[in-house]
Design a protein around this motif. Structure first.
Motif, PDB file in Angstrom:
ATOM      1  N   ASP A  27     -12.045 -29.019  20.559  1.00  0.00           N
ATOM      2  CA  ASP A  27     -10.837 -28.866  21.792  1.00  0.00           C
ATOM      3  C   ASP A  27     -11.177 -29.717  23.022  1.00  0.00           C
ATOM      4  O   ASP A  27     -10.087 -30.138  23.748  1.00  0.00           O
ATOM      5  N   ASP A  28     -12.488 -30.020  23.325  1.00  0.00           N
ATOM      6  CA  ASP A  28     -12.673 -30.920  24.411  1.00  0.00           C
ATOM      7  C   ASP A  28     -12.400 -32.441  24.029  1.00  0.00           C
ATOM      8  O   ASP A  28     -11.844 -33.052  24.897  1.00  0.00           O
ATOM      9  N   LEU A  29     -12.477 -32.649  22.972  1.00  0.00           N
ATOM     10  CA  LEU A  29     -12.442 -34.107  22.461  1.00  0.00           C
ATOM     11  C   LEU A  29     -10.645 -34.366  22.354  1.00  0.00           C
ATOM     12  O   LEU A  29     -10.430 -35.560  22.605  1.00  0.00           O
ATOM     13  N   GLU A  30     -10.024 -33.285  21.978  1.00  0.00           N
ATOM     14  CA  GLU A  30      -8.659 -33.736  21.801  1.00  0.00           C
ATOM     15  C   GLU A  30      -8.150 -34.626  21.041  1.00  0.00           C
ATOM     16  O   GLU A  30      -7.382 -35.616  21.163  1.00  0.00           O
ATOM     17  N   ILE A  31      -8.792 -34.807  19.986  1.00  0.00           N
ATOM     18  CA  ILE A  31      -8.485 -35.806  18.782  1.00  0.00           C
ATOM     19  C   ILE A  31      -7.593 -34.997  17.754  1.00  0.00           C
ATOM     20  O   ILE A  31      -7.577 -34.051  17.352  1.00  0.00           O
ATOM     21  N   GLY A  32      -6.274 -35.753  17.490  1.00  0.00           N
ATOM     22  CA  GLY A  32      -5.171 -35.478  16.861  1.00  0.00           C
ATOM     23  C   GLY A  32      -3.783 -35.899  17.362  1.00  0.00           C
ATOM     24  O   GLY A  32      -4.043 -36.721  18.233  1.00  0.00           O
ATOM     25  N   PRO A  33      -2.852 -35.407  16.850  1.00  0.00           N
ATOM     26  CA  PRO A  33      -1.535 -36.016  17.334  1.00  0.00           C
ATOM     27  C   PRO A  33      -1.580 -35.895  19.100  1.00  0.00           C
ATOM     28  O   PRO A  33      -1.742 -34.748  19.486  1.00  0.00           O
ATOM     29  N   GLY A  34      -1.285 -36.755  19.705  1.00  0.00           N
ATOM     30  CA  GLY A  34      -1.441 -36.774  21.062  1.00  0.00           C
ATOM     31  C   GLY A  34      -0.963 -38.326  21.532  1.00  0.00           C
ATOM     32  O   GLY A  34      -0.614 -39.238  20.755  1.00  0.00           O
ATOM     33  N   PRO A  35      -0.974 -38.522  22.877  1.00  0.00           N
ATOM     34  CA  PRO A  35      -0.698 -39.743  23.344  1.00  0.00           C
ATOM     35  C   PRO A  35      -1.403 -40.909  22.970  1.00  0.00           C
ATOM     36  O   PRO A  35      -0.923 -42.097  22.663  1.00  0.00           O
ATOM     37  N   HIS A  36      -2.587 -40.724  22.590  1.00  0.00           N
ATOM     38  CA  HIS A  36      -3.526 -41.819  22.203  1.00  0.00           C
ATOM     39  C   HIS A  36      -3.171 -42.321  20.752  1.00  0.00           C
ATOM     40  O   HIS A  36      -3.426 -42.963  20.162  1.00  0.00           O
ATOM     41  N   MET A  37      -2.364 -41.455  20.074  1.00  0.00           N
ATOM     42  CA  MET A  37      -1.926 -41.816  18.670  1.00  0.00           C
ATOM     43  C   MET A  37      -0.385 -42.003  18.500  1.00  0.00           C
ATOM     44  O   MET A  37      -0.215 -42.352  17.483  1.00  0.00           O
ATOM     45  N   GLN A  38       0.054 -42.138  19.400  1.00  0.00           N
ATOM     46  CA  GLN A  38       1.477 -42.276  19.416  1.00  0.00           C
ATOM     47  C   GLN A  38       1.553 -43.820  19.019  1.00  0.00           C
ATOM     48  O   GLN A  38       0.680 -44.818  19.057  1.00  0.00           O
ATOM     49  N   GLN A  39       2.687 -44.662  18.446  1.00  0.00           N
ATOM     50  CA  GLN A  39       3.060 -45.733  18.359  1.00  0.00           C
ATOM     51  C   GLN A  39       3.302 -46.475  19.594  1.00  0.00           C
ATOM     52  O   GLN A  39       3.819 -45.797  20.494  1.00  0.00           O
ATOM     53  N   PRO A  40       3.066 -47.890  19.684  1.00  0.00           N
ATOM     54  CA  PRO A  40       3.345 -48.380  20.928  1.00  0.00           C
ATOM     55  C   PRO A  40       4.722 -48.234  21.251  1.00  0.00           C
ATOM     56  O   PRO A  40       5.709 -48.251  20.471  1.00  0.00           O
ATOM     57  N   PRO A  41       5.103 -48.229  22.598  1.00  0.00           N
ATOM     58  CA  PRO A  41       6.376 -47.931  23.126  1.00  0.00           C
ATOM     59  C   PRO A  41       7.399 -48.826  22.624  1.00  0.00           C
ATOM     60  O   PRO A  41       6.955 -50.145  22.875  1.00  0.00           O
ATOM     61  N   GLN A  42       8.745 -48.655  22.306  1.00  0.00           N
ATOM     62  CA  GLN A  42       9.652 -49.747  22.014  1.00  0.00           C
ATOM     63  C   GLN A  42      10.472 -49.984  23.367  1.00  0.00           C
ATOM     64  O   GLN A  42      10.421 -49.021  24.011  1.00  0.00           O
ATOM     65  N   PRO A  43      11.028 -51.261  23.231  1.00  0.00           N
ATOM     66  CA  PRO A  43      11.927 -51.586  24.325  1.00  0.00           C
ATOM     67  C   PRO A  43      13.167 -50.421  24.399  1.00  0.00           C
ATOM     68  O   PRO A  43      13.496 -49.967  23.299  1.00  0.00           O
ATOM     69  N   GLU A  44      13.157 -50.019  25.685  1.00  0.00           N
ATOM     70  CA  GLU A  44      14.247 -49.102  25.850  1.00  0.00           C
ATOM     71  C   GLU A  44      15.605 -49.491  25.724  1.00  0.00           C
ATOM     72  O   GLU A  44      16.230 -50.711  26.032  1.00  0.00           O
ATOM     73  N   PRO A  45      16.474 -48.918  24.879  1.00  0.00           N
ATOM     74  CA  PRO A  45      17.753 -49.137  24.580  1.00  0.00           C
ATOM     75  C   PRO A  45      18.677 -49.483  25.959  1.00  0.00           C
ATOM     76  O   PRO A  45      18.533 -48.534  26.937  1.00  0.00           O
ATOM     77  N   THR A  46      19.403 -50.400  26.174  1.00  0.00           N
ATOM     78  CA  THR A  46      20.090 -50.558  27.120  1.00  0.00           C
ATOM     79  C   THR A  46      21.724 -50.600  26.865  1.00  0.00           C
ATOM     80  O   THR A  46      22.143 -51.059  25.847  1.00  0.00           O
ATOM     81  N   SER A  47      22.461 -50.183  27.742  1.00  0.00           N
ATOM     82  CA  SER A  47      23.871 -50.324  27.420  1.00  0.00           C
ATOM     83  C   SER A  47      24.512 -51.554  28.116  1.00  0.00           C
ATOM     84  O   SER A  47      23.967 -52.111  28.992  1.00  0.00           O
ATOM     85  N   MET A  48      25.626 -51.920  27.391  1.00  0.00           N
ATOM     86  CA  MET A  48      26.138 -53.107  28.155  1.00  0.00           C
ATOM     87  C   MET A  48      27.090 -52.656  29.274  1.00  0.00           C
ATOM     88  O   MET A  48      27.654 -51.740  29.407  1.00  0.00           O
ATOM     89  N   PRO A  49      26.967 -53.609  30.405  1.00  0.00           N
ATOM     90  CA  PRO A  49      27.664 -53.315  31.545  1.00  0.00           C
ATOM     91  C   PRO A  49      29.044 -53.424  31.560  1.00  0.00           C
ATOM     92  O   PRO A  49      29.590 -54.066  30.530  1.00  0.00           O
TER      93      PRO A  49
END
Length: 523
Positions: free
Chosen positions: A446-468
């Motif tokens: 529990d000190d290591l915090e290895i498991g599903p978490g921020p460090h295991m997430q996929q690289p962030p994808q470009p945020e969707p944008t709406s057309m003006p």
């Protein structure tokens, strides 16, 4: 112990002196023989390197002990053994802390919260100088109480010294064979060293020894956090240029308007603010090594300007017509696929082939087997020393978690994870203890915090944008979309243009020009 028992343990070691075998196997046999002669729960062979002792072989200790380095000033038992110059034993009630507390293993796992109760050791002498130490530890008080144990250890130390001398001669001959043309003194490049006994690391170390003796350009590739700069320093340290400087430059941090000045230097008045004449990185690395880190971030115009100096060693300072000649060995590093960058038109093929004379591919931590625990031990000892803790160890579940993890961030991720875990465990211990810091701090899963978490997430994808809603033309719509993507990427990477360019798969200079066209201000 009978004479025949002693002979049965010693005679194979004497025979081994005339045999060729890997250094690790020679040391393993030495310690195995020692444990048959003396009733120790753990034995270790440590080499003296300045103010440090580095474990060369262990038997009976947890695997991460092999990755630790012990500073003499912080371990008085080791210091006393070296000062004694002969075999000595510490009383079971000695107040001096034992470096191996919590590190003795039982069936491969550390013995929880038990401390070493009996220990002895001796100095190994080579050529009349101390080479290192042999240490023996037992969990039972009085295990080494009889005088015969000390006498036997002292006698065994002579055979151990002969074994170490043989291993060192074999290693020296191998180094000479790889670098027969090398001259000068090889200096330790930094406090950090390349650690690892996995097949992948042994192959890498052989490649480093092979290429170090030449002046060929080297291209180091590998994932982020694998230790590319450490490899570059190892190549330089083993080369004939080791007595001369190694100059490093982060290509991703070079401002476009100062690239030429940084690399080639400038004369007074070459541009606004150039008050004096200044040499560039190439001249500063004359007769040494220039390390170009993140070389994939260089723009196409800069690549073209570098080609001449890479080919002939000729350069001109910015604002000058005078030629300068430099003798520089270039080592470059990148986490990009430069062949793909050439295909995409973001890197010149001639520049790529100038760098890629001898490629070195660094293995990821996922490919390095039990090196994870060895490296963890190194970082544990660093944290123990920095925080002035009595002892720092991993419990069995934490060791298993480290071995199971996939390490997307490689060695750098492991280093940061261990540092965070130590602080968490210390905070947990301080909250439950009434006074003082613990003698032994144990890291749990529990000190290591290895498991599903921020460090295991996929690289962030470009945020969707709406057309003006007010878009009146396709050109305006495209510009708005580009502006939104760039701003979102810059926000995610805290204003880093190099990181944003990597995410958007663009050359950094091209990204900044596009941003200027889209009226995106630089922070």
């Amino acid at each position: 112990m009978t004479t025949s028992h002693i002979l049965n343990a010693v005679i194979p070691l004497v025979a081994d002196l005339a045999q060729e075998m890997p250094e690790r196997e020679r040391m393993r046999r030495l310690l195995a023989a020692l444990r048959t002669l003396l009733p120790a729960d753990a034995v270790a062979l440590l080499k003296l390197e300045g103010e440090w002792l580095r474990p060369m072989a262990i038997d009976g200790l947890v695997p991460d002990a092999l990755g630790r380095r012990f500073r003499l000033a912080e371990h008085p038992r080791f210091a006393q053994l070296l000062a004694a110059g002969q075999a000595m034993r510490f009383a079971p009630d000695s107040p001096l802390p034992d470096p191996y507390d919590g590190l003795v293993a039982h069936q491969g796992q550390p013995i929880a919260e038990l401390h070493v109760h009996d220990c002895m050791g001796c100095v190994l002498q080579l050529g009349g100088l101390p080479w290192g130490l042999l240490t023996l530890d037992a969990m039972q008080p009085g295990r080494f109480a009889d005088a015969a144990s000390l006498e036997l250890l002292q006698a065994f130390s002579n055979l151990a010294a002969a074994t170490v001398a043989t291993a060192e001669r074999v290693q020296q001959m191998a180094q000479l064979a790889h670098s027969a043309c090398s001259i000068g003194t090889i200096k330790a490049p930094s406090d950090r060293v390349l650690l690892g006994h996995s097949p992948a690391m042994r192959r890498l170390q052989k490649d480093i020894a092979l290429i170090a003796g030449s002046d060929l350009s080297v291209l180091i590739t590998g994932e982020t956090g694998t230790g590319k700069e450490l490899v570059a320093r190892a190549v330089h340290a083993q080369s004939s240029r080791a007595a001369h400087p190694m100059v490093s430059i982060n290509c991703a941090a070079l401002p476009d308007n100062l690239v030429e000045s940084e690399l080639f230097g400038h004369v007074r008045g070459a541009f606004t603010g150039a008050q004096t004449e200044r040499s560039g990185k190439f001249e500063q690395a004359h007769q040494g090594t220039l390390f170009l880190d993140e070389v994939g971030e260089l723009s196409l115009p800069v690549q073209a300007k570098l080609l001449r100096v890479l080919q002939s060693g000729q350069l001109q300072r910015l604002g000058s017509d005078r030629e300068h000649h430099v003798d520089v060995r270039v080592i470059a590093a990148t986490n990009r696929d430069l062949a793909a960058e050439v295909s995409a038109g973001r890197m010149r093929s001639d520049f790529y082939h100038r760098l890629n004379v001898y490629p070195l591919q660094l293995p990821s931590l996922r490919e390095r087997d039990s090196d994870v625990l060895l490296l963890a031990g190194y970082f544990l000892e660093e944290n123990r020393s920095r925080l002035q803790l009595g002892g720092l160890r991993l419990d069995g579940a934490a060791q298993a978690a480290l071995l199971k993890h996939t390490w997307p961030g490689n060695v750098r991720e492991l280093e940061h994870l261990i540092s965070r875990a130590v602080l968490k465990a210390l905070s947990r211990q301080d909250a439950s203890a009434s006074r003082g810091r613990p003698r032994m701090l144990t890291l749990r899963t529990d000190d290591l915090e290895i498991g599903p978490g921020p460090h295991m997430q996929q690289p962030p994808q470009p945020e969707p944008t709406s057309m003006p809603a007010t878009t009146t033309s396709l050109r305006d719509a495209v510009a708005a979309h580009e502006r939104a993507l760039i701003n979102a990427s810059l926000k995610r990477h805290h204003g880093s243009w190099a990181a944003a360019a990597r995410e958007l798969q663009m050359d950094r200079a091209n990204l900044q020009r596009m941003a200027k066209r889209l009226n995106i201000e630089k922070s």
